[in-house]
Design an enzyme around this catalytic site. Structure first.
Site, PDB file in Angstrom:
ATOM      1  N   HIS A 123      40.645  45.172  38.483  1.00  0.00           N
ATOM      2  CA  HIS A 123      41.093  45.141  37.097  1.00  0.00           C
ATOM      3  C   HIS A 123      40.891  43.730  36.557  1.00  0.00           C
ATOM      4  O   HIS A 123      40.600  42.790  37.307  1.00  0.00           O
ATOM      5  CB  HIS A 123      42.575  45.517  37.006  1.00  0.00           C
ATOM      6  CG  HIS A 123      43.471  44.546  37.711  1.00  0.00           C
ATOM      7  ND1 HIS A 123      43.571  44.496  39.094  1.00  0.00           N
ATOM      8  CD2 HIS A 123      44.276  43.557  37.243  1.00  0.00           C
ATOM      9  CE1 HIS A 123      44.421  43.540  39.438  1.00  0.00           C
ATOM     10  NE2 HIS A 123      44.852  42.942  38.335  1.00  0.00           N
ATOM     11  N   ASP A 164      42.990  40.930  33.826  1.00  0.00           N
ATOM     12  CA  ASP A 164      44.397  40.748  33.476  1.00  0.00           C
ATOM     13  C   ASP A 164      44.692  40.797  31.986  1.00  0.00           C
ATOM     14  O   ASP A 164      45.851  40.971  31.611  1.00  0.00           O
ATOM     15  CB  ASP A 164      44.911  39.416  34.046  1.00  0.00           C
ATOM     16  CG  ASP A 164      45.142  39.491  35.548  1.00  0.00           C
ATOM     17  OD1 ASP A 164      45.240  40.616  36.063  1.00  0.00           O
ATOM     18  OD2 ASP A 164      45.217  38.433  36.199  1.00  0.00           O
ATOM     19  N   HIS A 204      39.157  41.506  39.559  1.00  0.00           N
ATOM     20  CA  HIS A 204      39.620  41.233  40.912  1.00  0.00           C
ATOM     21  C   HIS A 204      40.489  42.380  41.414  1.00  0.00           C
ATOM     22  O   HIS A 204      40.999  43.187  40.634  1.00  0.00           O
ATOM     23  CB  HIS A 204      40.408  39.921  40.968  1.00  0.00           C
ATOM     24  CG  HIS A 204      41.591  39.902  40.037  1.00  0.00           C
ATOM     25  ND1 HIS A 204      41.455  39.702  38.667  1.00  0.00           N
ATOM     26  CD2 HIS A 204      42.920  40.075  40.256  1.00  0.00           C
ATOM     27  CE1 HIS A 204      42.644  39.741  38.094  1.00  0.00           C
ATOM     28  NE2 HIS A 204      43.554  39.972  39.033  1.00  0.00           N
ATOM     29  N   ARG A 242      52.943  41.224  52.900  1.00  0.00           N
ATOM     30  CA  ARG A 242      52.198  40.175  52.186  1.00  0.00           C
ATOM     31  C   ARG A 242      52.991  39.769  50.950  1.00  0.00           C
ATOM     32  O   ARG A 242      53.279  40.587  50.082  1.00  0.00           O
ATOM     33  CB  ARG A 242      50.828  40.712  51.775  1.00  0.00           C
ATOM     34  CG  ARG A 242      49.988  39.819  50.881  1.00  0.00           C
ATOM     35  CD  ARG A 242      48.840  40.671  50.341  1.00  0.00           C
ATOM     36  NE  ARG A 242      47.831  39.933  49.602  1.00  0.00           N
ATOM     37  CZ  ARG A 242      47.859  39.702  48.295  1.00  0.00           C
ATOM     38  NH1 ARG A 242      48.899  40.088  47.570  1.00  0.00           N
ATOM     39  NH2 ARG A 242      46.860  39.069  47.707  1.00  0.00           N
TER      40      ARG A 242
END
Length: 736
Positions: free
Chosen positions: A584, A586, A656, A666
Site C-alpha cells: 500500500h 500511506d 511498501h 514483532r
C-alpha cells in the site's frame, strides 16, 4: 405567519411512512419558484436542533433545491441575454485594450456603445429574473458568502445524514453521509460515522453514492473504466458526454461570477482589483474581478469534489482520449477533429502531430471543412481574450493574475511581466519538486543524534526519498518500550485495550497503543510512567531526524504515533501464503493494475512522510519491503532490528508491505508526519500535558508527610479522575 407555517407545509410534502424514498434528493415541488435558501436552511437547523427530524429533512432538502434552482436561473438568464443582439458588447471591447486614440468621435462612439450595451444587458437580466423568480426575486433571494460557502462544503448533508438515521432511512443516511464526506475527506467524525454505516446490516454498498457528483465526473470515470477494458466503442459516448459536461460546468461557474460585486471574494480586493476612484475605475475593478473568477472556473471544473488540486490539462487530455478512441473504432474524421483541437492548445505537441499525419494518411484525400471542434475553438478564443485583458490590467493597473493554464502562449504575456512571473514560480520550489536529501557522505558526519548512522540512502534502496538509519534507540530503551507494549496488552481487560486478530491476516494477532492511551494508563498506574515518557521522547526524536533529512526548509509535524506489535498465532503458520501487511501507499489509494495512486479517502491524504522505528528482531519473517507501483516487483528489503528507523515519503513513489510474521512477536513504532499544521497530532500534546501533571503531583506528594491512610486510592478511581480531568473518557484510536 408564512415563516411559521413553512415547516408544516414542507412536512406535508414528505412521502408517507413506509413509502419508498426516491433515489437522491429530488425536487419536492417541481415547477415551483425557489424560496429563500438562507431562511430554509436556518429553519432546517432549528428543526434539527429541536429533534424534529422529518421537518428538518424537508427544510434542508428544499434549501438545497432552491439553491440549485437559483443557479439554473442565473445560468439560463445569462445565456439568453448574452444571445440578445441588442445587449451584445461592442466587438472592440472583447479583445485587448487598444492604446488611447485621443479625444474625438471614435472614443465617444465606443463609450456610448459600451454603456448602451450594459444598460440593455442589465434590463434583460432584470426582466428574466423577474419572470423566473417573481418581482424583486433576485434581490430577495440573494445568498450571502457564508451560506454559499456552507453549501459548497455540502454542510446540509451532514445534518441530513443524522436526520435520516433518526428516521430509520439508512440508505439515504449513508448516501447523505457519503456526499458530505466526499467534499470533506478530513472530517474525522464523518469518517467514523461512515465506518459505522458500513457495519450496519441495512446498508448496502450501493448506498454510498455521491448525490452531488457533477455529471461530467460520472461520465469521465465511466469512460476511463471502459477504455481500460479496451471497449473504445462503448467509451466514446461517455467521453463525449464528459467533455460536453465539462464545458457546461464551466458555463455554470462563469454565470456565478457575474453576481453583485459584494459577492466576489476578499482575494480580489487584496490584489488591487477592488473599486477605487470614479466611474471607470469602478467598472474596471469589477470587470477584472469577473474575469479573474471566470479564469478560475477551469481549475474548479477540473477539481474532483474533496480534492485540493485540479486534474492537470483536463480538457486537452479529454481530447487526447477522444481522438485515440475514435481512431480505434475507425472514426478517422472525428479523430482528426479532436487531434486538431489538441493542437489548438499545444501547436508543437509531437505526439499529436504524428497522430494527425497517421490519420490523414489513412483517410486518404483531404475532406473540405474538416477542422478543429467549434466548441473548443470558441473556448480557446474566449479564454485568450480574457487573459489578454487580465495581463493588460496586471501590467498597467497593478492587479494580479494567476494563470491556471499551462498552454497559454508565451507571446500573449507582456514582455515586462515574463521575468516577474518566472521569478515568482522559482520562489516556491517545493510546489514543483520535493526537497532533495543531503548526500550520504554529508549525513555520515552531521547526524543530529550521537551514535545515529545513515545505513542506506535512496540510491542504495533503489528508490526515491527513502532512508534507513540505525542507532536511534539503545537496547535498554528498546526493552522499556517493549515492556510498555506488553504491560498495556496485559491491562487490556481493565482499560478497553486488548489485542485482536490482525485486520490484514487471520494468522497474526495485532496490538496497538497510542501516546495518549499510554499516558492515561501511566496516570492510572496500570503501566510504568518511564515507558510512556520515552514513547513521547522517541517520537519527537524521529520527527526531528525526518525533518532534517527530507525537509530541512519546511517544518514537519507529527500527525499520528502508534506502537504496534504483530504476533504469529501458533498452529496457523503452515503453508501460509499471505502478507502481514499488504502492499500500500500511506497517503493515496494504490491501484496496482494501472500504477496510479489516488490521493483521496479512505487514504490519509495529509500524510507527507512515514517512519517505522523497530524495537526487536527476535522473530521470524516480518521484513519491510518496497515495490514498484504494480505492487509485485520488489525493489528493496529491510530487516528490523532494535533502533533501526526506516523513513520515506508517503506517496506513490514508495509502495511498501510487510512479509508474514511466522514466529514470535514483532514490535515497532509507526509514525506519520505532515506539512499541514492543522493536522498535527493533538493527542500527542494531551499526552505530554497529562504526564507533566502526573510528574508535578508526584513531586508534591514527595514534599508532604507520609499519609497514615492505609488504603490508598485504587487505580480504577485514579483512572476515573484522569477521565474527568480531560473532559472525556479516554478512547483508543485504531489506525493501521
Amino acid at each position: 405567519m408564512l415563516r411559521l407555517l413553512r415547516p408544516l407545509l414542507l412536512l406535508l410534502l414528505l412521502p408517507p411512512p413506509g413509502s419508498p424514498e426516491p433515489p437522491g434528493l429530488t425536487q419536492l415541488s417541481p415547477g415551483a419558484p425557489p424560496q429563500a435558501p438562507d431562511l430554509l436552511y436556518a429553519d432546517g437547523l432549528r428543526a434539527y436542533a429541536a429533534g424534529a427530524w422529518a421537518p428538518a429533512v424537508a427544510l434542508l432538502r428544499e434549501a438545497l433545491r432552491s439553491q440549485a434552482a437559483l443557479g439554473r436561473v442565473r445560468l439560463d438568464c445569462g445565456a439568453s441575454c448574452a444571445a440578445d443582439p441588442g445587449a451584445a458588447l461592442p466587438a472592440v471591447l472583447l479583445g485587448a485594450p487598444e492604446p488611447d486614440s485621443g479625444p474625438g468621435p471614435t472614443q465617444g462612439s465606443w463609450e456610448r456603445q459600451l454603456l448602451r450595451a450594459a444598460l440593455r444587458r442589465a434590463d434583460c437580466l432584470t426582466q428574466c429574473a423577474a419572470r423566473r423568480l417573481g418581482p424583486g426575486g433576485a434581490a430577495r433571494l440573494r445568498v450571502g458568502s457564508a451560506l454559499r460557502d456552507a453549501f459548497r462544503r455540502r454542510e446540509p448533508y451532514n445534518y441530513l445524514q443524522r436526520a435520516y438515521y433518526q428516521l430509520k432511512k439508512l440508505d439515504l443516511a449513508a448516501a447523505a453521509a457519503h456526499t458530505f464526506f466526499v467534499a470533506n475527506p478530513m472530517h474525522l467524525q464523518m469518517r467514523e460515522d461512515m465506518a459505522k454505516y458500513r457495519r450496519m446490516s441495512g446498508v448496502r454498498p450501493q448506498s454510498f453514492r455521491d448525490l452531488e457528483t457533477p455529471p461530467h465526473w460520472a461520465a469521465y470515470d465511466t469512460g476511463l473504466e471502459l477504455l481500460g477494458r479496451q471497449e473504445a466503442g462503448l467509451a466514446l459516448p461517455r467521453l463525449e458526454e464528459a467533455l460536453q459536461g465539462s464545458l457546461a460546468q464551466m458555463e455554470s461557474c462563469r454565470a456565478d461570477c457575474e453576481g453583485p460585486e459584494e459577492q466576489q471574494g476578499a482575494e480580489e480586493e487584496e490584489d488591487g482589483a477592488a473599486s477605487q476612484g470614479g466611474l471607470y475605475e469602478a467598472i474596471a475593478g469589477h470587470w477584472i474581478q469577473v474575469l479573474q473568477c471566470r479564469q478560475r472556473c477551469v481549475g474548479e471544473t477540473a477539481t474532483r469534489p474533496g480534492r485540493s488540486f485540479p486534474v492537470p490539462d483536463f480538457l486537452p487530455n479529454q481530447l487526447r482520449r477522444l481522438h485515440e478512441a475514435h481512431a480505434q473504432v475507425g472514426n478517422l474524421s472525428q479523430a482528426i477533429e479532436n487531434v486538431l483541437s489538441v493542437l489548438l492548445f499545444y501547436p508543437e505537441d509531437e505526439a499529436a502531430k504524428r497522430a494527425l499525419n497517421q490519420y490523414q494518411a489513412q483517410l486518404g484525400e483531404p475532406r473540405p471543412g474538416l477542422g478543429p471542434r467549434e466548441d473548443i475553438q470558441r473556448f480557446i478564443l474566449r479564454s485568450l481574450g480574457e487573459k489578454r485583458q487580465l495581463y493588460y490590467a496586471m501590467e498597467h493597473l497593478g492587479t494580479s493574475f494567476k494563470d491556471p493554464d499551462p498552454w497559454t502562449p508565451a507571446a500573449l504575456i507582456p514582455e515586462a511581466l515574463r521575468e516577474k512571473l518566472r521569478e515568482d514560480q522559482e520562489k516556491r520550489p517545493w510546489d514543483h519538486e520535493p526537497v532533495k536529501p543531503k548526500p550520504l557522505t554529508y549525513w555520515k558526519d552531521v547526524l543530529l543524534l550521537e551514535g545515529v548512522t545513515l545505513t542506506q540512502d535512496s540510491r542504495q534502496l533503489n528508490g526515491s526519498e527513502r532512508a534507513v538509519l540505525d542507532g536511534l534507540l539503545t537496547p535498554a530503551e528498546c526493552g522499556v518500550l517493549l515492556q510498555l507494549a506488553k504491560d498495556a496488552a496485559g491491562a487490556g481487560a481493565r482499560s478497553g485495550y486488548r489485542g485482536r486478530r490482525s485486520p490484514h491476516t487471520p494468522h497474526e494477532r495485532f496490538e496497538g497503543l497510542t501516546v495518549l492511551k499510554a499516558a492515561q494508563l501511566a496516570r492510572a498506574g496500570t503501566v510504568g510512567s518511564q515507558g510512556a515518557k520515552l514513547l513521547l521522547e522517541v517520537s519527537e526524536r524521529v520527527r526531528t531526524l525526518t525533518q532534517a533529512y527530507f525537509s530541512p526548509e519546511r517544518p514537519l509535524h507529527l500527525s499520528f504515533t502508534h506502537l504496534v506489535c504483530r504476533s504469529a498465532i501458533e498452529g496457523e503458520q503452515e503453508q501460509r501464503m499471505d502478507l502481514s501487511h499488504p502492499v500500500h501507499a500511506d497517503n493515496c489509494v494504490l491501484d496496482p493494475d494501472t500504477g496510479e495512486c489516488w490521493r483521496e479517502p479512505p487514504a490519509y491524504t495529509y500524510r507527507d512522510y512515514s517512519g517505522l522505528l523497530y524495537l526487536n528482531d527476535d522473530f521470524q519473517g516480518g521484513d519491510l519491503f518496497f515495490t514498484e507501483p504494480n505492487a509485485l516487483t520488489v525493489t528493496a528489503r529491510v530487516r528490523p532490528r532494535c533502533g533501526r528507523l526506516v523513513a520515506f515519503s508517503s506517496g506513490v513513489e514508495n509502495p511498501h508491505g510487510v512479509w508474514a510474521v511466522t514466529r514470535g512477536r514483532r514490535c515497532a513504532l509507526a509514525l506519520w508526519h505532515t506539512w499541514a499544521p492543522e493536522h498535527r497530532e493533538q493527542e500527542w500534546i494531551e499526552a505530554k500535558e497529562l504526564l507533566q501533571e502526573s510528574q508535578e503531583e508526584e513531586e508534591e506528594e514527595e514534599e508532604e508527610m507520609p499519609s497514615k491512610d492505609p488504603s490508598p486510592e485504587p487505580p480504577s478511581r485514579r483512572h476515573q479522575r484522569v477521565q474527568d480531568k480531560t473532559g472525556r473518557a479516554p478512547r483508543v484510536r485504531e489506525e493501521l
